[in-house]
Write a protein that holds these residues in place. Structure first.
Motif, PDB file in Angstrom:
ATOM      1  N   THR A 167       0.842  -1.201   0.000  1.00 36.69           N
ATOM      2  CA  THR A 167       0.000   0.000   0.000  1.00 36.69           C
ATOM      3  C   THR A 167       0.876   1.250   0.000  1.00 36.69           C
ATOM      4  O   THR A 167       0.605   2.221  -0.722  1.00 36.69           O
ATOM      5  CB  THR A 167      -0.925   0.013   1.239  1.00 36.69           C
ATOM      6  OG1 THR A 167      -1.685  -1.193   1.247  1.00 36.69           O
ATOM      7  CG2 THR A 167      -1.872   1.198   1.203  1.00 36.69           C
ATOM      8  N   GLU A 187       2.246   1.931  -3.456  1.00 38.14           N
ATOM      9  CA  GLU A 187       1.252   2.601  -4.297  1.00 38.14           C
ATOM     10  C   GLU A 187       1.168   4.092  -3.980  1.00 38.14           C
ATOM     11  O   GLU A 187       1.078   4.929  -4.871  1.00 38.14           O
ATOM     12  CB  GLU A 187      -0.126   1.952  -4.067  1.00 38.14           C
ATOM     13  CG  GLU A 187      -0.219   0.516  -4.511  1.00 38.14           C
ATOM     14  CD  GLU A 187      -0.124   0.390  -6.015  1.00 38.14           C
ATOM     15  OE1 GLU A 187      -0.934   1.037  -6.708  1.00 38.14           O
ATOM     16  OE2 GLU A 187       0.751  -0.326  -6.493  1.00 38.14           O
ATOM     17  N   SER A 198       1.878   7.373  -6.258  1.00 38.38           N
ATOM     18  CA  SER A 198       0.838   8.385  -6.412  1.00 38.38           C
ATOM     19  C   SER A 198       1.364   9.770  -6.029  1.00 38.38           C
ATOM     20  O   SER A 198       1.137  10.767  -6.728  1.00 38.38           O
ATOM     21  CB  SER A 198      -0.375   8.014  -5.543  1.00 38.38           C
ATOM     22  OG  SER A 198      -1.417   8.942  -5.703  1.00 38.38           O
ATOM     23  N   ALA A 225      -4.177   5.389  -6.293  1.00 38.76           N
ATOM     24  CA  ALA A 225      -3.499   4.295  -5.597  1.00 38.76           C
ATOM     25  C   ALA A 225      -4.494   3.198  -5.243  1.00 38.76           C
ATOM     26  O   ALA A 225      -5.605   3.469  -4.809  1.00 38.76           O
ATOM     27  CB  ALA A 225      -2.818   4.808  -4.333  1.00 38.76           C
ATOM     28  N   THR A 251      -3.186  -3.512  -7.260  1.00 40.29           N
ATOM     29  CA  THR A 251      -2.061  -2.594  -7.147  1.00 40.29           C
ATOM     30  C   THR A 251      -1.130  -2.745  -8.334  1.00 40.29           C
ATOM     31  O   THR A 251      -1.081  -3.766  -8.993  1.00 40.29           O
ATOM     32  CB  THR A 251      -1.268  -2.864  -5.862  1.00 40.29           C
ATOM     33  OG1 THR A 251      -0.732  -4.170  -5.944  1.00 40.29           O
ATOM     34  CG2 THR A 251      -2.136  -2.742  -4.632  1.00 40.29           C
ATOM     35  N   ARG A 252      -0.329  -1.683  -8.566  1.00 37.50           N
ATOM     36  CA  ARG A 252       0.627  -1.719  -9.672  1.00 37.50           C
ATOM     37  C   ARG A 252       1.743  -2.718  -9.415  1.00 37.50           C
ATOM     38  O   ARG A 252       2.242  -3.343 -10.327  1.00 37.50           O
ATOM     39  CB  ARG A 252       1.257  -0.326  -9.842  1.00 37.50           C
ATOM     40  CG  ARG A 252       0.305   0.698 -10.411  1.00 37.50           C
ATOM     41  CD  ARG A 252       0.252   0.595 -11.915  1.00 37.50           C
ATOM     42  NE  ARG A 252      -0.672   1.582 -12.464  1.00 37.50           N
ATOM     43  CZ  ARG A 252      -0.663   1.960 -13.722  1.00 37.50           C
ATOM     44  NH1 ARG A 252       0.206   1.452 -14.557  1.00 37.50           N
ATOM     45  NH2 ARG A 252      -1.524   2.842 -14.157  1.00 37.50           N
ATOM     46  N   SER A 253       2.156  -2.821  -8.146  1.00 34.69           N
ATOM     47  CA  SER A 253       3.319  -3.653  -7.870  1.00 34.69           C
ATOM     48  C   SER A 253       2.951  -5.131  -7.718  1.00 34.69           C
ATOM     49  O   SER A 253       3.752  -5.997  -8.013  1.00 34.69           O
ATOM     50  CB  SER A 253       4.052  -3.162  -6.620  1.00 34.69           C
ATOM     51  OG  SER A 253       3.173  -3.050  -5.538  1.00 34.69           O
TER      52      SER A 253
END
Length: 533
Positions: A36, A39, A43, A51, A63-65
């Protein structure tokens, strides 16, 4: 602690591009809020619009990761993601590592590729076992650490208790940067000691100050008992903690501390600012015959991770390379020191989770993805011709050993390829018995077996299962006496296997038998780690 001097920042020189790189990892115990926070950092830097937080349910923003399907289903990180983004004239290379203990090997290797780390601590739980393990890895390499105490908007341990625990368990000097005003339902913001201001949870500045005592003249604050308690505890912290020292921080002996909330974005921009201002430039890389300095002109780098099948539509394999020196350009030929062969790097990539873009140029500190078909493995060193070996990238002896069972005998070839590919990623280890044709996998934890079975089925279409085989301990064996090693292997043939590099591995029924073998064969070295080259 006296007020922190904003002037004490890492030098920013634009004459040498590598000096603008900040390559860092985020480490924590599972569920402390690491992904978190990743993200939110992206952001705050303007790298993503919205995010997403990790949730173990479908239908939520992913999430992106955490891009792998299994990560999104379970709400955990199980592979290291790499994200490159710009912030305040700097190039940030963020490596999001698995927090789950089963994947500590991947995290360990990732930490060989960074110059700094953000340690995320849950305010309600303090220092947890995985945090302690990862911190010890950072300490081995003297990696500077910034501490982010997360979830201050929830009930948790008192700030001074957290400070005491961190200093006691980690033997690390701390210096506060953001100090919370209240916690849980009483959380009313924080005191920013760098910018010298009092800030609400929504980011509004309530008051500014030159010295902390100036805040005693702000009536609205003095009338608030929550604020006065926070001010008193801050004064106690300042009295017992040392001043910030950039040199001591860069040596890995001091950590700036920020209290915040990743989920609500509280303290995240300040964390990014702290990393940009105080985070180290690329550091010299341990290597033989000598460490590699980032200002050397010739290109060098090493593979710290291999990820197979990032794109399900293409059977691709990406080697993640940390550049140690020089200016790398697309199309350059580099020598793989392990194999002695040259390779043309035609399509190097920068990454943002599983998204990628072509890398035309990269410098020391950058993380570059190199597509390849099995020619690069974790631990490989790449150079412009020099024979250098980057050190400190080990394999770890597995803690769970299982025989692989194939449910469809027609798919033996595909299974062999799947296991070989995924072993290259460096998390799962694959062994072949010296007697018999069994495929054996060795992992650190049970979850790794589930991930392995899931990925082999999904990415290669091969359903496999695992079964115990009577061995609990695996040790690499070496000896200064080659004849003695041969005698040992001959005597223990049914207990011997080879790893993917053909190195001999001794398998024991349990720890007692492993110790007995050590006593019986004093000239044999039984190794729990083995350097990857």
């Amino acid at each position: 602690m006296s007020a922190i001097s904003a002037a004490e920042v890492s030098p920013r020189s634009h004459t040498e591009p590598f000096r603008t790189r900040r390559t860092f990892a985020i480490i924590s115990h599972p569920d402390a809020g690491k992904t978190t926070l990743t993200e939110r950092l992206l952001s705050a830097a303007g790298a993503i619009q919205q995010a997403g937080a990790v949730r173990g349910k479908s239908g939520q923003r992913s999430t992106r990761s955490d891009w792998m399907e299994m990560e999104q289903q379970r709400g955990i990180s199980i592979s290291s993601s790499v994200m490159t983004f710009e912030f305040d004239g700097l190039t940030m290379n963020l490596l999001d590592t698995p927090g789950h203990s089963d994947f500590s090997e991947d995290t360990y290797r990732t930490l060989t590729a960074v110059d700094a780390a953000i340690m995320v601590i849950d305010a309600a739980k303090g220092i947890e076992s995985q945090t302690l393990k990862l911190f010890e890895v950072c300490r081995l390499r003297d990696i500077p650490i910034i501490t982010f105490i997360n979830k201050v908007d929830r009930e948790g341990l008192a700030p001074l208790d957290l400070i005491d625990e961190i200093q006691g368990k980690l033997a690390l000097d701390l210096t506060p940067v953001l100090w919370p005003i209240g916690q849980g339902v009483d959380f009313k913001g924080y005191i920013d000691l760098l910018e010298k201001r009092v800030v609400t949870p929504q980011g509004k500045t309530l008051a500014e100050f030159d010295a902390i005592d100036d805040l005693l003249e702000v009536e609205s604050l003095v009338d608030d008992p929550v604020f006065m308690t926070a001010l008193e505890t801050l004064e106690l912290a300042r009295a017992m903690l040392p001043d910030f020292d950039l040199k001591v921080f860069h040596e890995g002996h001091m950590s700036p501390v920020l209290f915040g909330s990743a989920l609500k974005g509280i303290g995240v921009a300040e964390l990014l600012r702290t990393l940009g201002d105080w985070g180290p430039e690329p550091r010299p890389q341990p290597a033989l015959p000598a460490p590699i300095s980032p200002d050397e002109k010739k290109v060098s780098g090493f593979v710290f991770k291999v990820q197979a099948n990032m794109d399900a539509n293409h059977r691709d394999r990406i080697a993640f390379v940390r550049l140690c020196s020089g200016t790398f350009t697309r199309g350059m030929r580099l020598k793989n020191v392990r194999s002695g062969k040259d390779m043309a790097v035609a399509n190097p990539m920068f990454f943002f989770g599983n998204n990628r873009e072509l890398a035309e140029e990269a410098v020391a500190g950058d993380i570059v993805g190199i597509p390849n078909h099995g020619t690069l493995s974790v631990g490989d060193t790449l150079t412009e011709g020099a024979t250098i070996n980057v050190t400190g990238i080990p394999n770890f002896a597995p803690e769970i050993i299982r025989r692989v069972r194939l449910t469809d005998a027609m798919k033996t070839k595909q299974m062999s390829k799947a296991l070989s590919d995924l072993a290259e990623e460096g998390v799962t280890q694959v062994f072949r018995r010296m007697v018999g044709a069994d495929w054996i996998v060795g992992v650190v934890g049970q979850l790794q077996l589930e991930v392995l079975a899931s990925r082999v089925a999904k990415e290669y279409g091969v359903p496999i299962t695992f079964e115990p085989m009577g061995f609990e301990v695996a040790r690499w064996v070496e000896s200064d006496d080659p004849d003695e090693l041969k005698r040992f292997i001959t005597a223990q043939k049914t207990n011997m296997a080879e790893d993917r590099a053909d190195a001999p591995v001794f398998l024991a029924q349990n720890a007692w038998w492993a110790d007995r073998a050590k006593q019986d064969w004093p000239k044999i070295k039984f190794l729990t780690t083995k350097e990857r080259h």
